[in-house]
Design an enzyme around this catalytic site. Sequence first.
Site, short mmCIF file in Angstrom:
data_model
loop_
_atom_site.label_atom_id
_atom_site.label_comp_id
_atom_site.label_asym_id
_atom_site.label_seq_id
_atom_site.Cartn_x
_atom_site.Cartn_y
_atom_site.Cartn_z
N SER A 154 0.83 -1.20 0.00
CA SER A 154 0.00 0.00 0.00
C SER A 154 0.87 1.25 0.00
O SER A 154 1.64 1.46 -0.93
CB SER A 154 -0.97 -0.05 1.18
OG SER A 154 -2.06 0.80 0.99
N ASP A 185 -9.53 -5.88 -4.50
CA ASP A 185 -9.03 -4.86 -3.58
C ASP A 185 -10.11 -3.79 -3.41
O ASP A 185 -10.52 -3.17 -4.39
CB ASP A 185 -7.75 -4.24 -4.14
CG ASP A 185 -7.03 -3.37 -3.13
OD1 ASP A 185 -7.69 -2.61 -2.40
OD2 ASP A 185 -5.79 -3.45 -3.08
N HIS A 226 -7.09 -6.36 -0.03
CA HIS A 226 -5.96 -5.43 0.00
C HIS A 226 -4.72 -6.07 0.62
O HIS A 226 -3.81 -5.37 1.04
CB HIS A 226 -6.35 -4.15 0.74
CG HIS A 226 -5.40 -3.02 0.57
ND1 HIS A 226 -5.05 -2.50 -0.66
CD2 HIS A 226 -4.72 -2.30 1.48
CE1 HIS A 226 -4.19 -1.51 -0.49
NE2 HIS A 226 -3.98 -1.37 0.80
#
Length: 134
Positions: free
Chosen positions: A20, A83, A110
């Site tokens: 991320s 996601d 995610h």
Amino acid sequence: WLPFLKKIDADENTILVGHSSGALAAMRYAESNKILGSILVGVCYSDLGDETEKKSGYYDNPWNWQEIKSNQNWVVIFASDSDPYIPIEQPRFIAKQLDAEFHEMEDEGHFGSDRNKKIFPELVEEIKQKLKLR
């Protein structure tokens, strides 16, 4: 993340693994620093209209894709079609820009707290394979 990466002296012998915002930091770091390679998980290139993301500063300047690519030997991207935060088009675009090895996975969310698995064997295998190439 960027000051930390400079502090630990990440260099051409370093593999950066970022998830991320950590993946964004790995890309920004590679714009101006040589590293061995990077594995980007759940990565995007825009703030996706999110004010909190916009405040991070990662999106203030255009991405220098050529420098990110040339400052490392390889890039691997893991993305999920489910996601909830990052549309799959974002990591697909990054993969094209960086000529990255791209793994599009199904139903992995995610790759964080929403991921049922506690381990990520595919990531570990990638690191092992890349180290054999060295």
